[in-house]
Design a protein around this motif. Sequence first.
Motif, mmCIF file in Angstrom:
data_model
loop_
_atom_site.group_PDB
_atom_site.id
_atom_site.type_symbol
_atom_site.label_atom_id
_atom_site.label_comp_id
_atom_site.label_asym_id
_atom_site.label_seq_id
_atom_site.Cartn_x
_atom_site.Cartn_y
_atom_site.Cartn_z
ATOM 1 N N VAL A 1 15.672 41.226 -37.591
ATOM 2 C CA VAL A 1 15.207 42.545 -38.012
ATOM 3 C C VAL A 1 13.754 42.457 -38.468
ATOM 4 N N GLY A 2 13.440 41.448 -39.256
ATOM 5 C CA GLY A 2 12.084 41.232 -39.726
ATOM 6 C C GLY A 2 12.079 40.529 -41.065
ATOM 7 N N HIS A 3 11.058 39.684 -41.292
ATOM 8 C CA HIS A 3 10.906 38.923 -42.522
ATOM 9 C C HIS A 3 12.157 38.049 -42.732
ATOM 10 N N ALA A 4 12.918 38.259 -43.796
ATOM 11 C CA ALA A 4 14.126 37.463 -44.033
ATOM 12 C C ALA A 4 15.401 38.217 -43.688
ATOM 13 N N THR A 5 15.265 39.356 -43.033
ATOM 14 C CA THR A 5 16.426 40.182 -42.675
ATOM 15 C C THR A 5 16.887 39.851 -41.267
ATOM 16 N N MET A 6 18.114 39.354 -41.172
ATOM 17 C CA MET A 6 18.712 39.005 -39.890
ATOM 18 C C MET A 6 20.155 39.488 -39.858
ATOM 19 N N LEU A 7 20.614 39.836 -38.671
ATOM 20 C CA LEU A 7 22.014 40.174 -38.449
ATOM 21 C C LEU A 7 22.705 38.965 -37.839
ATOM 22 N N VAL B 1 18.961 30.179 -45.893
ATOM 23 C CA VAL B 1 17.995 29.936 -46.961
ATOM 24 C C VAL B 1 17.004 31.095 -46.960
ATOM 25 N N GLY B 2 16.938 31.818 -48.073
ATOM 26 C CA GLY B 2 16.006 32.938 -48.165
ATOM 27 C C GLY B 2 14.606 32.457 -48.486
ATOM 28 N N ASP B 3 14.378 32.027 -49.716
ATOM 29 C CA ASP B 3 13.115 31.425 -50.141
ATOM 30 C C ASP B 3 13.424 30.086 -50.790
ATOM 31 N N THR B 4 12.577 29.096 -50.564
ATOM 32 C CA THR B 4 12.744 27.822 -51.259
ATOM 33 C C THR B 4 11.480 26.984 -51.157
ATOM 34 N N GLY B 5 11.202 26.248 -52.219
ATOM 35 C CA GLY B 5 10.290 25.125 -52.116
ATOM 36 C C GLY B 5 11.055 23.933 -51.565
ATOM 37 N N PHE B 6 10.335 22.976 -51.009
ATOM 38 C CA PHE B 6 10.995 21.846 -50.349
ATOM 39 C C PHE B 6 11.706 20.940 -51.354
ATOM 40 N N HIS B 7 11.126 20.749 -52.533
ATOM 41 C CA HIS B 7 11.784 20.009 -53.620
ATOM 42 C C HIS B 7 12.218 18.613 -53.171
#
Length: 362
Positions: free
Chosen positions: A101-107, A250-256
């Motif tokens: 869909v866009g950015h972090a939005t997926m079906l 995974v939506g947002d994350t640092g690699f850590h």
Amino acid sequence: MNRRLFLSLAGLGGLVALGGGLFAARRARAGNPYYSGPPADNFDGTQFFNPGGAEPRGFADLLRWQLGGGREPWPETYPSPFPAAKPDERVTGDGLRVTMVGHATMLLQMAGLNVLTDPVWSERVSPVSFAGPRRRNAPGIAFEDLPPIDAVLVSHNHYDHLDLETLARLVEIHDPHIVTPLGNDTIIGAAAPGARISTGNWGDVVRLDAETRVHIEPAHHWSARGSGDRRMALWSAFVVETAAGKVYVVGDTGFHEGRNYRAAADRHGGFRLALLPIGAYEPRWFMAGQHQNPSEAAQGMALCRAAHAVGHHWGTFRLTNEAVEAPLQALEAALQDIGVPPDRFQPMRPGQVWDVPSQGGA
């Protein structure tokens, strides 16, 4: 305030809250408006945190970034080469289909279920409707063309991931089962009364049906909607476990240091598909703790033992310094460095549809 600075503050999910010390007294008086519970490995009784990880940077660093230059130009529009998709009502059997869909939005369509990730159909991602990052391309599925939505995964409360207007529309029309980490139910429920919401801490499991479970998993990030609620709602990744395979979301994350990727592989034994962010990562001195870069995403794919991956969180909303197509070029180079064929890790664009091969497929 500098207009560009204001837009960035508005769009990066309440980054105005980065002045942590400035609002400490207010937090001490008000407590946590979203969640009340005993201290845990990632909760001190008031705020959530990343165990062994980095805290988000402070307001002085935000100003240094915003006023320091280095922003590559973006086009006013960045249209997708794919037409808007009109999804089938269901995908059954061993099929696994992703529509961007866009950015972090997926079906996600699998095992007869339709699942949306971090749904955003709004024109801007901001606490205000008149300013903040705006769409550079149309949603890859028109809202009216959505199939019946069974579940929604909301990873955290930043505005580019938790869009209350979209969630309220979904609740009214589709009545989905919303799964989100602790505290976000308070925010969503106030905007969408009657929403069916399940929350949990890292390690908790929510059952969608007899054969489908959602595991709430660690991510290295933070949260805020405004100036006084920093880290008061939890952030997470997810694992969707179905008869068609496991999907790591995974939506947002640092690699850590790859810790969460290794742990996910140890817990779940690998994945048919991983949805991994690849954008909004420059400058590294500021963003490394909260947004991984494409090279780290490629490493993450290998570490979590995903057979295939989707790259998201790029090309729709301008949030950081890198050029619009920089994630594509960096991901291509990173995959080549680790010997992963590019068709296994696809940076998807709005409207693009991918029928993911089976676990043993190429």
